[in-house]
Design a protein around this motif. Structure first.
Motif, short mmCIF file in Angstrom:
data_model
loop_
_atom_site.label_atom_id
_atom_site.label_comp_id
_atom_site.label_asym_id
_atom_site.label_seq_id
_atom_site.Cartn_x
_atom_site.Cartn_y
_atom_site.Cartn_z
N ARG A 152 -74.51 -3.77 131.61
CA ARG A 152 -75.31 -3.32 130.47
C ARG A 152 -75.10 -1.81 130.30
O ARG A 152 -75.04 -1.08 131.29
N PRO A 153 -74.99 -1.34 129.05
CA PRO A 153 -74.62 0.07 128.85
C PRO A 153 -75.78 1.04 129.02
O PRO A 153 -76.89 0.80 128.53
N LEU A 154 -75.49 2.13 129.70
CA LEU A 154 -76.39 3.29 129.74
C LEU A 154 -75.93 4.29 128.70
O LEU A 154 -74.74 4.39 128.39
N GLU A 155 -76.88 5.05 128.16
CA GLU A 155 -76.52 6.09 127.21
C GLU A 155 -77.48 7.27 127.34
O GLU A 155 -78.60 7.14 127.84
N GLU A 156 -77.02 8.42 126.90
CA GLU A 156 -77.79 9.65 126.96
C GLU A 156 -79.15 9.47 126.28
O GLU A 156 -79.25 8.94 125.18
N GLY A 157 -80.20 9.90 127.00
CA GLY A 157 -81.54 9.86 126.44
C GLY A 157 -82.25 8.53 126.57
O GLY A 157 -83.44 8.42 126.24
N MET A 158 -81.57 7.52 127.05
CA MET A 158 -82.16 6.19 127.22
C MET A 158 -83.32 6.26 128.21
O MET A 158 -83.29 7.00 129.19
N ARG A 159 -84.37 5.50 127.95
CA ARG A 159 -85.49 5.37 128.87
C ARG A 159 -85.41 4.01 129.53
O ARG A 159 -85.31 2.99 128.85
N LEU A 160 -85.44 4.00 130.85
CA LEU A 160 -85.19 2.78 131.60
C LEU A 160 -85.96 2.82 132.91
O LEU A 160 -85.74 3.72 133.72
N PHE A 161 -86.87 1.88 133.09
CA PHE A 161 -87.66 1.80 134.33
C PHE A 161 -88.34 3.14 134.65
O PHE A 161 -88.44 3.53 135.82
N GLY A 162 -88.78 3.85 133.64
CA GLY A 162 -89.45 5.12 133.84
C GLY A 162 -88.53 6.30 134.00
O GLY A 162 -88.99 7.45 134.10
N PHE A 163 -87.22 6.06 134.02
CA PHE A 163 -86.25 7.14 134.13
C PHE A 163 -85.76 7.57 132.74
O PHE A 163 -85.65 6.75 131.83
N GLN A 164 -85.42 8.83 132.64
CA GLN A 164 -84.64 9.32 131.51
C GLN A 164 -83.19 9.39 131.97
O GLN A 164 -82.89 9.98 133.01
#
Length: 207
Positions: free
Chosen positions: A106-118
């Motif tokens: 699954r792709p990560l990208e700049e600024g994405m919010r995921l499981f409480g992480f930036q």
């Protein structure tokens, strides 16, 4: 967030089991899946996903067996997909062996919010290198960008020294009390590295 670090494999890579407000996740499972499965049992925390700072073989060596055992989604920045797909061959070139990491990711990208992480896209060590920043807990999982007293290599295929130092400058713009959980070696803080890291002390950093 509670953090359970574990050091893995011949390159002594740091993986992190992190209990977030949205459930447990595993960052950079580099090797020794049996050691990680034992950690899950000991803590009672079964990760919901694998998050990868980048795709060098020493950070992805346990991905395949963990996905097979627990059916976990894997998150990776698309620019590191070629490294991910060739990680088993890269390990072989070092005289090591890892199972080929599974697709899809699954792709990560700049600024994405995921499981409480930036998600911060911080290239240089690799094209798709990211860090996972927890602003509430004042901590960052820096992968192989920043270490205590050192920085990530920029002489590897796909590395870029100019991009790496731009990424370091961006990372150092975070609050100085931010704790750093690096991909290798002991933890540190951004403030300590800004003051003492020989790769950083001669440079101007934005506040």
């Amino acid at each position: 967030m509670r953090v359970f670090p574990v050091t893995l494999g011949p390159l002594q890579e740091n993986a992190y089991l992190v209990e977030t407000g949205e459930g447990p996740v595993l960052i950079d499972p580099g090797d020794e899946p049996e050691k990680l499965l034992a950690l899950f049992q000991t803590t009672g925390l079964i990760p919901l996903a694998i998050l990868l700072t980048h795709a060098h073989f020493d950070h992805v060596g346990a991905v395949a067996p963990l996905v097979e055992a627990l059916d976990l989604p894997v998150y990776l920045h698309p620019l590191d997909l070629p490294l991910y797909e060739g990680a088993d061959l890269a390990a072989r070139a070092w005289g090591l062996a890892i199972p080929k990491p599974p697709l899809p990711v699954r792709p990560l990208e700049e600024g994405m919010r995921l499981f409480g992480f930036q998600v911060l896209h911080l290239p240089g060590h690799s094209p798709g290198h990211v860090a996972f920043y927890d602003p509430e807990g004042a901590q960052v999982f820096s992968g192989d960008l920043l270490f205590r007293g050192s920085v990530g290599r920029y002489d590897l295929p796909g590395a870029d020294p100019k991009a790496l130092f731009a990424s370091l400058k961006r990372l150092l713009s975070l609050p100085p009390e931010t704790r750093v959980h690096p991909g290798h070696g002991p933890g540190t803080t951004l403030g300590l590295e800004a003051r003492t890291n020989p790769f950083l002390t001669g440079l101007e950093w934005e506040a």
